[in-house]
Design a protein around this motif. Structure first.
Motif, PDB file in Angstrom:
ATOM      1  N   PHE A 116       0.807  -1.222   0.000  1.00  0.00           N
ATOM      2  CA  PHE A 116       0.000   0.000   0.000  1.00  0.00           C
ATOM      3  C   PHE A 116       0.844   1.277   0.000  1.00  0.00           C
ATOM      4  O   PHE A 116       0.378   2.333   0.406  1.00  0.00           O
ATOM      5  N   GLY A 117       2.114   1.165  -0.426  1.00  0.00           N
ATOM      6  CA  GLY A 117       2.984   2.320  -0.449  1.00  0.00           C
ATOM      7  C   GLY A 117       3.596   2.665   0.897  1.00  0.00           C
ATOM      8  O   GLY A 117       4.145   3.753   1.079  1.00  0.00           O
ATOM      9  N   LEU A 172       0.254  -2.673 -14.151  1.00  0.00           N
ATOM     10  CA  LEU A 172      -0.946  -1.860 -13.961  1.00  0.00           C
ATOM     11  C   LEU A 172      -2.224  -2.682 -14.077  1.00  0.00           C
ATOM     12  O   LEU A 172      -3.237  -2.343 -13.469  1.00  0.00           O
ATOM     13  N   ALA A 173      -2.183  -3.776 -14.836  1.00  0.00           N
ATOM     14  CA  ALA A 173      -3.340  -4.677 -14.897  1.00  0.00           C
ATOM     15  C   ALA A 173      -3.554  -5.354 -13.545  1.00  0.00           C
ATOM     16  O   ALA A 173      -4.689  -5.574 -13.120  1.00  0.00           O
ATOM     17  N   ALA A 174      -2.448  -5.679 -12.865  1.00  0.00           N
ATOM     18  CA  ALA A 174      -2.545  -6.303 -11.550  1.00  0.00           C
ATOM     19  C   ALA A 174      -2.914  -5.292 -10.474  1.00  0.00           C
ATOM     20  O   ALA A 174      -3.678  -5.588  -9.564  1.00  0.00           O
ATOM     21  N   LEU A 175      -2.360  -4.083 -10.606  1.00  0.00           N
ATOM     22  CA  LEU A 175      -2.529  -3.075  -9.566  1.00  0.00           C
ATOM     23  C   LEU A 175      -2.653  -1.696 -10.206  1.00  0.00           C
ATOM     24  O   LEU A 175      -1.664  -0.983 -10.373  1.00  0.00           O
ATOM     25  N   PRO A 176      -3.868  -1.311 -10.591  1.00  0.00           N
ATOM     26  CA  PRO A 176      -4.057  -0.015 -11.256  1.00  0.00           C
ATOM     27  C   PRO A 176      -3.579   1.188 -10.444  1.00  0.00           C
ATOM     28  O   PRO A 176      -3.251   2.222 -11.022  1.00  0.00           O
ATOM     29  N   VAL A 177      -3.493   1.058  -9.118  1.00  0.00           N
ATOM     30  CA  VAL A 177      -3.050   2.172  -8.271  1.00  0.00           C
ATOM     31  C   VAL A 177      -1.546   2.093  -7.973  1.00  0.00           C
ATOM     32  O   VAL A 177      -1.055   2.747  -7.045  1.00  0.00           O
ATOM     33  N   TYR A 178      -0.811   1.346  -8.766  1.00  0.00           N
ATOM     34  CA  TYR A 178       0.638   1.184  -8.564  1.00  0.00           C
ATOM     35  C   TYR A 178       1.351   2.531  -8.456  1.00  0.00           C
ATOM     36  O   TYR A 178       2.149   2.749  -7.546  1.00  0.00           O
ATOM     37  N   ASP A 179       1.063   3.447  -9.373  1.00  0.00           N
ATOM     38  CA  ASP A 179       1.737   4.749  -9.356  1.00  0.00           C
ATOM     39  C   ASP A 179       1.403   5.548  -8.092  1.00  0.00           C
ATOM     40  O   ASP A 179       2.260   6.253  -7.561  1.00  0.00           O
ATOM     41  N   THR A 180       0.184   5.421  -7.612  1.00  0.00           N
ATOM     42  CA  THR A 180      -0.209   6.100  -6.374  1.00  0.00           C
ATOM     43  C   THR A 180       0.597   5.553  -5.203  1.00  0.00           C
ATOM     44  O   THR A 180       1.121   6.317  -4.393  1.00  0.00           O
ATOM     45  N   TYR A 181       0.715   4.243  -5.117  1.00  0.00           N
ATOM     46  CA  TYR A 181       1.495   3.635  -4.039  1.00  0.00           C
ATOM     47  C   TYR A 181       2.968   3.998  -4.163  1.00  0.00           C
ATOM     48  O   TYR A 181       3.626   4.287  -3.174  1.00  0.00           O
ATOM     49  N   ALA A 182       3.508   3.999  -5.381  1.00  0.00           N
ATOM     50  CA  ALA A 182       4.920   4.339  -5.590  1.00  0.00           C
ATOM     51  C   ALA A 182       5.202   5.774  -5.160  1.00  0.00           C
ATOM     52  O   ALA A 182       6.288   6.064  -4.630  1.00  0.00           O
ATOM     53  N   ALA A 183       4.238   6.652  -5.350  1.00  0.00           N
ATOM     54  CA  ALA A 183       4.418   8.058  -4.963  1.00  0.00           C
ATOM     55  C   ALA A 183       4.395   8.247  -3.448  1.00  0.00           C
ATOM     56  O   ALA A 183       4.915   9.240  -2.938  1.00  0.00           O
ATOM     57  N   ARG A 184       3.819   7.292  -2.724  1.00  0.00           N
ATOM     58  CA  ARG A 184       3.717   7.395  -1.260  1.00  0.00           C
ATOM     59  C   ARG A 184       5.005   7.011  -0.546  1.00  0.00           C
ATOM     60  O   ARG A 184       5.132   7.238   0.654  1.00  0.00           O
ATOM     61  N   THR A 185       5.924   6.362  -1.241  1.00  0.00           N
ATOM     62  CA  THR A 185       7.091   5.800  -0.567  1.00  0.00           C
ATOM     63  C   THR A 185       8.381   6.169  -1.283  1.00  0.00           C
ATOM     64  O   THR A 185       8.363   6.496  -2.471  1.00  0.00           O
ATOM     65  N   THR A 186       9.464   6.094  -0.541  1.00  0.00           N
ATOM     66  CA  THR A 186      10.774   6.328  -1.155  1.00  0.00           C
ATOM     67  C   THR A 186      11.439   5.019  -1.566  1.00  0.00           C
ATOM     68  O   THR A 186      12.444   5.039  -2.263  1.00  0.00           O
ATOM     69  N   ARG A 187      10.876   3.896  -1.153  1.00  0.00           N
ATOM     70  CA  ARG A 187      11.478   2.609  -1.513  1.00  0.00           C
ATOM     71  C   ARG A 187      11.073   2.212  -2.924  1.00  0.00           C
ATOM     72  O   ARG A 187      10.061   2.671  -3.452  1.00  0.00           O
ATOM     73  N   ASP A 188      11.864   1.361  -3.522  1.00  0.00           N
ATOM     74  CA  ASP A 188      11.544   0.810  -4.824  1.00  0.00           C
ATOM     75  C   ASP A 188      10.600  -0.369  -4.601  1.00  0.00           C
ATOM     76  O   ASP A 188      10.972  -1.345  -3.934  1.00  0.00           O
TER      77      ASP A 188
END
Length: 95
Positions: free
Chosen positions: A18-19, A65-81
């Motif tokens: 969840f980021g 993105l097919a698996a997790l459409p909110v991937y970019d939102t979660y990636a923006a929440r965290t500094t980890r890869d």
């Protein structure tokens, strides 16, 4: 965790958590022991897990993105890869 089953029988599994700031424990377990079992459509399959590189994540972006459409939102929440694993069937192992 979200997964996308590909036409070649492999899966992409996203360890987004969840980021949050830390990786989910199961993804660390896969780094240390890259064998697992996947149950899909009532069938259990042995798989080998391999983390994708940054370049591979770009290549497989549509599947992620097919698996997790909110991937970019979660990636923006965290500094980890965010870890993404490619799971391939391991036919010589039966669960």
């Amino acid at each position: 965790m979200c997964a996308h089953h590909g036409p070649d029988g492999s899966w992409l599994v996203v360890a987004s958590n969840f980021g949050r700031t830390h990786h989910p424990t199961w993804s660390t377990n896969l780094l240390h022991t890259p064998t697992a079992h996947v149950t899909y459509q009532g069938r259990t399959v042995s798989v080998h897990a391999r983390p994708l590189t940054k370049e591979e994540k770009q290549l497989h972006r549509r599947r992620i993105l097919a698996a997790l459409p909110v991937y970019d939102t979660y990636a923006a929440r965290t500094t980890r890869d965010i870890r993404v694993f490619h799971l391939t069937p391991h036919p010589s192992r039966v669960p």
